[in-house]
Design a protein around this motif. Structure first.
Motif, PDB file in Angstrom:
ATOM      1  N   GLU A   1      -0.019  -1.917   4.042  1.00  0.00           N
ATOM      2  CA  GLU A   1       0.947  -2.961   3.680  1.00  0.00           C
ATOM      3  C   GLU A   1       0.551  -4.302   4.311  1.00  0.00           C
ATOM      4  O   GLU A   1       0.625  -5.343   3.662  1.00  0.00           O
ATOM      5  CB  GLU A   1       2.359  -2.568   4.099  1.00  0.00           C
TER       6      GLU A   1
ATOM      7  N   HIS B   1      -3.222  -4.103  -3.010  1.00  0.00           N
ATOM      8  CA  HIS B   1      -3.429  -2.652  -2.852  1.00  0.00           C
ATOM      9  C   HIS B   1      -4.621  -2.180  -3.675  1.00  0.00           C
ATOM     10  O   HIS B   1      -5.352  -1.292  -3.262  1.00  0.00           O
ATOM     11  CB  HIS B   1      -2.176  -1.881  -3.258  1.00  0.00           C
TER      12      HIS B   1
ATOM     13  N   HIS C   1       0.698  -9.226  -3.746  1.00  0.00           N
ATOM     14  CA  HIS C   1       0.725  -8.130  -2.761  1.00  0.00           C
ATOM     15  C   HIS C   1       0.316  -6.807  -3.433  1.00  0.00           C
ATOM     16  O   HIS C   1      -0.517  -6.069  -2.918  1.00  0.00           O
ATOM     17  CB  HIS C   1       2.122  -8.028  -2.140  1.00  0.00           C
ATOM     18  N   GLU C   2       0.892  -6.544  -4.605  1.00  0.00           N
ATOM     19  CA  GLU C   2       0.547  -5.303  -5.315  1.00  0.00           C
ATOM     20  C   GLU C   2      -0.931  -5.278  -5.704  1.00  0.00           C
ATOM     21  O   GLU C   2      -1.590  -4.251  -5.604  1.00  0.00           O
ATOM     22  CB  GLU C   2       1.419  -5.126  -6.561  1.00  0.00           C
TER      23      GLU C   2
ATOM     24  N   HIS D   1       6.633   1.263   4.799  1.00  0.00           N
ATOM     25  CA  HIS D   1       6.459  -0.178   4.965  1.00  0.00           C
ATOM     26  C   HIS D   1       6.868  -0.579   6.379  1.00  0.00           C
ATOM     27  O   HIS D   1       7.846  -0.052   6.895  1.00  0.00           O
ATOM     28  CB  HIS D   1       7.312  -0.949   3.953  1.00  0.00           C
TER      29      HIS D   1
HETATM   30 ZN   LIG Z   1       2.821  -2.688  -0.693  1.00  0.00          ZN
END
Ligand SMILES: [Zn+2]
Length: 412
Positions: free
Chosen positions: A355, A281, A277-278, A399
């Motif tokens: 997100e 970004h 997930h990171e 988020h």
């Molecule tokens: Zn995030």
């Protein structure tokens, strides 16, 4: 007092009223859902954990309502009640040169500001977080952190403020453009320097030792075409039980940092999903886009400052007697949060969109199912509410609420 005074006071009152109203709404919504775990989470989250999250949210809400009013009072004390006048005139009376007086005034404003905030931060750490079992900080560590922060403000802040005042005084009408360029340069430098030189002053960073996890992480990085300067574990548990993972650094200097608390909470599959997930970004260019937005906003802000700093109504309207660049900078720092508050919903909407994109990315290179498990575990561990008020969430939350994120991941 002039017309600007009333515009400012009206904005401050409106902002504080909106903050209090939203916080009370949040409290009512969470209380109304306290006795039922949302259906999607009923299997994984116990009623006990759900109620702990509700109580933690309520306690934070009460604290934040006090904080909103406290900040408004402090702001009025600095401006209309004459706090800035007293501080500036005190330095002026010592008879130093203009530049030394100005730099000392701004630095002392920061120091006094953090001393005023001290009891509030102390209460948050040692009463609020303590009550819910999150605090791991000690008074000694808290005070040594504060001393280090003040020292950093002096060491980094003094030359920076001196440079800003010099640009303001010697580059003509377009000083704000030069100042913006310098500020951008400094921000990039700090992104590069922070992980290597400043973060280690406050925490210990050790290379990730768990070989199995390390191989897993390196495989993921290779799959995503991501180069990093190392994978580190930070002793976040020294201060708090809240867990996290993040990327830091710039260009070839990027690092991956896991809080030790996160490694204790999640299993290997879940850690991989969170990391994916990171990475999302980065891969979806959110980091660059955010930097672009920040650069644009600071250009607009400094342009406004360039205009206001030359106008007597700006100073008079905020209750300040003298007119100079040092006061203009401090006044600007005080008033800008009041006016920019109303940009929050736009900024958070952008962040929530990112997100979802990062969740999509994680699901495609790792596993959506593991990410859902990780989200549930982290919400539980951090006692974050699963049932925020929708309007409050739309204004403040960077988020999306857990229920929407899980539904989005399941719908893929
Ligand atoms: Zn995030």
């Amino acid at each position: 007092m002039n017309e600007f005074s009333w515009v400012f006071i009206a904005s401050l009152v409106l902002m504080t009223a909106v903050e209090l109203w939203l916080s009370l709404r949040q409290g009512r919504h969470v209380a109304a859902h306290r006795d039922n775990v949302p259906t999607a989470f009923a299997e994984d989250v116990s009623l006990d954990a759900h109620q702990k999250a509700a109580d933690y949210t309520q306690a934070k809400g009460k604290f934040n309502r006090f904080g909103s009013v406290f900040s408004a009072v402090v702001l009025l004390a600095w401006t209309f009640a004459g706090g800035l006048n007293v501080l500036f005139e005190a330095w002026q009376s010592l008879g130093f040169s203009d530049i030394v007086t100005s730099v000392a005034f701004i630095l002392s404003f920061f120091v006094v500001g953090s001393l005023i905030e001290l009891p509030v931060d102390w209460y948050k750490t040692f009463v609020l977080e303590q009550r819910f079992g999150f605090n791991k900080n000690t008074p000694a560590l808290f005070l040594s952190d504060l001393a280090k922060q003040m020292l950093l403000v002096l060491i980094i802040g003094a030359p920076l403020i001196w440079g800003a005042l010099w640009l303001m005084g010697s580059t003509g009408d377009y000083w704000w453009l030069y100042l913006w360029g310098a500020w951008m340069g400094f921000a990039l430098f700090m992104m590069w320097a922070y992980p290597a030189f400043i973060a280690p002053l406050f925490n210990e960073f050790k290379p990730l030792e768990d070989q199995q996890l390390k191989t897993r992480v390196e495989d993921l990085l290779a799959r995503c075409g991501f180069k990093s300067q190392g994978i580190f574990v930070m002793d976040g548990s020294r201060r708090s039980g809240h867990g996290n993972a993040y990327f830091t650094g710039l260009g070839g200097n990027k690092r991956i940092v896991f809080f030790d608390t996160l490694l204790d909470t999640l299993d290997e599959d879940q850690i991989e999903a969170v990391l994916a997930h990171e990475l999302g970004h980065f891969k979806r260019k959110h980091v660059i886009k955010n930097m672009g937005v920040m650069a644009l906003l600071s250009l607009v802000g400094l342009g406004l400052l360039g205009w206001a700093a030359a106008e007597p109504w700006f100073y008079e309207g905020l209750g300040v007697h003298s007119q100079n660049n040092a006061l203009a900078l401090v006044l600007f720092m005080l008033v800008i949060p009041v006016f920019s508050f109303f940009l929050h919903p736009m900024m958070t909407a952008m962040s929530r969109k990112y997100e979802y994109e990062a969740d999509d990315y994680a699901a495609s290179v790792s596993s959506g199912e593991h990410l859902i498990q990780a989200l549930v575990a982290l919400y539980q561990e951090n006692a974050s509410t699963l049932t925020p008020d929708p309007l409050v969430s739309a204004v403040y939350d960077s988020h999306p609420p857990a229920t929407l994120r899980v539904a989005h991941l399941q719908s893929r």
